[in-house]
Scaffold this active site. Structure first.
Site, mmCIF file in Angstrom:
data_model
loop_
_atom_site.group_PDB
_atom_site.id
_atom_site.type_symbol
_atom_site.label_atom_id
_atom_site.label_comp_id
_atom_site.label_asym_id
_atom_site.label_seq_id
_atom_site.Cartn_x
_atom_site.Cartn_y
_atom_site.Cartn_z
ATOM 1 C CD GLU A 4 -1.498 -2.280 2.044
ATOM 2 O OE1 GLU A 4 -2.238 -3.280 2.010
ATOM 3 O OE2 GLU A 4 -0.390 -2.274 2.613
ATOM 4 C CE1 TYR A 47 7.544 1.162 -3.672
ATOM 5 C CE2 TYR A 47 5.406 2.195 -3.392
ATOM 6 C CZ TYR A 47 6.642 1.854 -2.888
ATOM 7 O OH TYR A 47 6.978 2.195 -1.609
#
Length: 165
Positions: A115, A127
């Site tokens: 998250e 990411y």
């Protein structure tokens, strides 16, 4: 780190986090996050959580960052990644995440998740660069300001020497 000092990426050592690292880990944690983890939280992860694996990046004797992952069945859940602001812009976050991904793949983990704050576009870009894809939102996930979290997943490649399909 003195800015005049030449950066030597070869001097970065990645190693397992140890209890003796906690003072430096907490220093970085407080510099990086508005809702930092406590000493007890890290100690519990290191000593009691059989699923937890934490790595530190050390540069010439100084902790520059750390990252953690929980290995549960065939999934890895990234718990945190932090780079001391003095060491940012030197690809340490990427290096730590790549290390976690390699560790997971070597242990037969097939997917990873994490998250990230919806406002943290710098982390989201990292990411995405490493193959993570946003798949949903956790409303009010962060307790300090009820900010939403973007849920991201990546499928890991089979480790070299694997059996294949």
């Amino acid at each position: 780190m003195a800015m005049a000092e030449a950066w030597d990426p070869e001097a970065v050592v990645l190693r397992p986090m140890q209890v003796r690292d906690l003072d430096e880990v907490l220093r970085i944690e407080k510099r990086c996050f508005t809702a930092p983890w406590s000493r007890h939280a890290f100690l519990t992860e290191l000593v009691e959580n059989q699923f937890a694996h934490y790595t530190v990046a050390e540069y010439r004797g100084r902790l520059a960052g750390y990252a953690g992952v929980w290995l549960i069945l065939d999934e890895g859940h990234v718990t945190n990644i932090a780079v001391d602001p003095d060491f940012r812009g030197r690809h340490l976050g990427e290096r730590l995440l790549r290390h976690l991904m390699a560790q997971c793949a070597a242990r037969g983990i097939t997917r990873m998740t994490l998250e990230v704050r919806v406002s943290n576009t710098v982390a989201q870009n990292l990411y995405r660069k490493l193959g993570f894809v946003g798949v949903g939102v956790r409303k009010g996930y962060y307790t300090d300001n009820q900010e939403d979290a973007l849920i991201m997943w990546v499928d890991l490649p089979e480790p070299a020497g694997g059996t294949g399909a």
